[in-house]
Design a protein around this motif. Sequence first.
Motif, mmCIF file in Angstrom:
data_model
loop_
_atom_site.group_PDB
_atom_site.id
_atom_site.type_symbol
_atom_site.label_atom_id
_atom_site.label_comp_id
_atom_site.label_asym_id
_atom_site.label_seq_id
_atom_site.Cartn_x
_atom_site.Cartn_y
_atom_site.Cartn_z
ATOM 1 N N TYR A 212 11.096 1.841 2.429
ATOM 2 C CA TYR A 212 11.504 2.749 1.481
ATOM 3 C C TYR A 212 12.584 2.450 0.338
ATOM 4 C CZ TYR A 212 12.143 7.354 -0.812
ATOM 5 O OH TYR A 212 12.628 8.655 -1.616
ATOM 6 N N ASP A 213 13.686 2.147 0.890
ATOM 7 C CA ASP A 213 14.721 1.720 0.013
ATOM 8 C C ASP A 213 14.690 0.442 -0.717
ATOM 9 O OD1 ASP A 213 16.352 3.935 0.909
ATOM 10 O OD2 ASP A 213 17.479 3.048 2.442
ATOM 11 N N GLU A 214 14.002 -0.342 -0.242
ATOM 12 C CA GLU A 214 13.636 -1.783 -1.051
ATOM 13 C C GLU A 214 12.777 -1.617 -2.091
ATOM 14 O OE1 GLU A 214 13.164 -5.547 0.854
ATOM 15 O OE2 GLU A 214 14.651 -5.279 2.518
ATOM 16 N N ILE A 215 11.493 -0.898 -1.707
ATOM 17 C CA ILE A 215 10.632 -0.605 -2.775
ATOM 18 C C ILE A 215 11.384 0.437 -3.998
ATOM 19 C CG2 ILE A 215 8.327 0.389 -3.233
ATOM 20 C CD1 ILE A 215 7.539 -0.166 -0.461
ATOM 21 N N LYS A 216 11.998 1.337 -3.657
ATOM 22 C CA LYS A 216 12.691 2.289 -4.753
ATOM 23 C C LYS A 216 13.622 1.358 -5.600
ATOM 24 C CE LYS A 216 15.293 6.591 -5.294
ATOM 25 N NZ LYS A 216 16.247 5.926 -6.010
ATOM 26 N N HIS A 217 14.296 0.712 -4.928
ATOM 27 C CA HIS A 217 15.222 -0.248 -5.523
ATOM 28 C C HIS A 217 14.395 -0.937 -6.343
ATOM 29 C CE1 HIS A 217 17.716 -3.848 -6.199
ATOM 30 N NE2 HIS A 217 18.820 -3.052 -6.279
ATOM 31 N N ALA A 218 13.400 -1.635 -6.128
ATOM 32 C CA ALA A 218 12.497 -2.515 -7.026
ATOM 33 C C ALA A 218 12.037 -1.630 -8.338
ATOM 34 C CB ALA A 218 11.516 -3.106 -6.401
ATOM 35 N N ILE A 219 11.766 -0.564 -7.915
ATOM 36 C CA ILE A 219 11.388 0.544 -9.105
ATOM 37 C C ILE A 219 12.490 0.936 -9.956
ATOM 38 C CG2 ILE A 219 10.309 2.838 -9.444
ATOM 39 C CD1 ILE A 219 8.747 2.699 -7.110
ATOM 40 N N ASP A 220 13.353 1.049 -9.424
ATOM 41 C CA ASP A 220 14.910 1.519 -10.310
ATOM 42 C C ASP A 220 15.199 0.382 -11.035
ATOM 43 O OD1 ASP A 220 14.763 3.981 -9.145
ATOM 44 O OD2 ASP A 220 16.190 3.628 -7.601
ATOM 45 N N ASN A 221 15.130 -0.879 -10.724
ATOM 46 C CA ASN A 221 15.499 -2.094 -11.557
ATOM 47 C C ASN A 221 14.436 -2.677 -12.249
ATOM 48 O OD1 ASN A 221 18.579 -2.526 -10.442
ATOM 49 N ND2 ASN A 221 17.523 -1.898 -8.647
ATOM 50 N N GLY A 222 13.317 -1.992 -12.367
ATOM 51 C CA GLY A 222 12.382 -3.045 -13.269
ATOM 52 C C GLY A 222 11.430 -3.773 -12.536
ATOM 53 N N ILE A 223 11.760 -4.140 -11.439
ATOM 54 C CA ILE A 223 10.914 -5.238 -10.786
ATOM 55 C C ILE A 223 9.457 -4.766 -10.597
ATOM 56 C CG2 ILE A 223 10.577 -6.780 -8.542
ATOM 57 C CD1 ILE A 223 13.602 -6.281 -8.249
ATOM 58 N N TYR A 224 9.239 -3.433 -10.454
ATOM 59 C CA TYR A 224 8.162 -2.782 -10.488
ATOM 60 C C TYR A 224 8.045 -1.779 -11.595
ATOM 61 C CZ TYR A 224 6.952 -4.390 -5.754
ATOM 62 O OH TYR A 224 6.540 -4.842 -4.573
ATOM 63 N N VAL A 225 7.300 -1.668 -12.470
ATOM 64 C CA VAL A 225 7.218 -1.039 -13.357
ATOM 65 C C VAL A 225 6.103 0.174 -13.563
ATOM 66 C CG1 VAL A 225 8.527 -2.563 -15.128
ATOM 67 C CG2 VAL A 225 6.140 -2.434 -15.248
ATOM 68 N N PRO A 226 6.179 1.026 -14.220
ATOM 69 C CA PRO A 226 4.917 2.182 -14.183
ATOM 70 C C PRO A 226 3.622 1.589 -14.309
ATOM 71 C CG PRO A 226 6.886 3.199 -15.235
ATOM 72 C CD PRO A 226 7.319 1.805 -15.083
ATOM 73 N N GLY A 227 3.006 2.026 -13.726
ATOM 74 C CA GLY A 227 1.253 1.462 -13.838
ATOM 75 C C GLY A 227 1.328 0.005 -12.850
ATOM 76 N N ASP A 228 2.164 -0.334 -12.385
ATOM 77 C CA ASP A 228 2.252 -1.539 -11.525
ATOM 78 C C ASP A 228 1.490 -1.248 -10.176
ATOM 79 O OD1 ASP A 228 3.152 -3.645 -13.286
ATOM 80 O OD2 ASP A 228 5.035 -3.877 -12.406
#
Length: 239
Positions: free
Chosen positions: A13-29
């Motif tokens: 959970y924390d790793e995926i959320k960190h990736a979202i928060d830091n733009g590694i995953y962006v909306p729509g990915d």
Amino acid sequence: MSQLEMPLYQQIYDEIKHAIDNGIYVPGDKIPTETELSTKYAVSRITVRRAIEDLSAAGFLVKRRGLGTFVCEPRMRRKLLQGGLPQSFSEICRKSGRVPGAKLINREIVVARQDEREFFGLDEGDLVLHVQRLRTADEQPIFEENMCLPYVENKELARCDLQGNSLYELLDEFYGRKPVQNQKVLVEAMGASSERAGRLQVPVSEPLLYITTYALDQDDKPIYIGRQYFIGSRYMLDL
């Protein structure tokens, strides 16, 4: 709690959320599949599923049946003002740098129902105007808007262009009236019907926040009844 003591699903959970928060995953990915994530983290799919479900419940991810799991757009945050009146959706969009939109679905003049007669002080057989629209932010559906107003007092709204316009602003422009508080607010959770899911571009049974508001104007007179269906993963009501 140390990293070793932290539950495996929480680490994911924390790793995926960190990736979202830091733009590694962006909306729509689209994020990796459960199988790919279970291989990456060397855990069971049940553990991965727990993390994905928690991220979806928190509004970071959304599952699309048959397509996969995707990163959500940031949720619209709408503050509930004094008296239980939500801020203007158009105003919130503009302040957050997003473009508000309104697509007219239906507009009809019908005989008032019992709760409408009681709230507006109408007689049996009196007419009300029902306006149904799809409200969007940057063209993404956020909620289905259903507004009910006494017809005799709001005839201009039965004729004017409602595409893309704020009803709050039109009420002020035509009649000098503004909703300032709610007499009553009802909040329910429900799943999207097939018809509503199609309009909102979400899966059938997607969690929706159904909010009914009985609004009063600056003179404490009834101004409208709102029955709105908000997409839970795209909308947050700030109490």
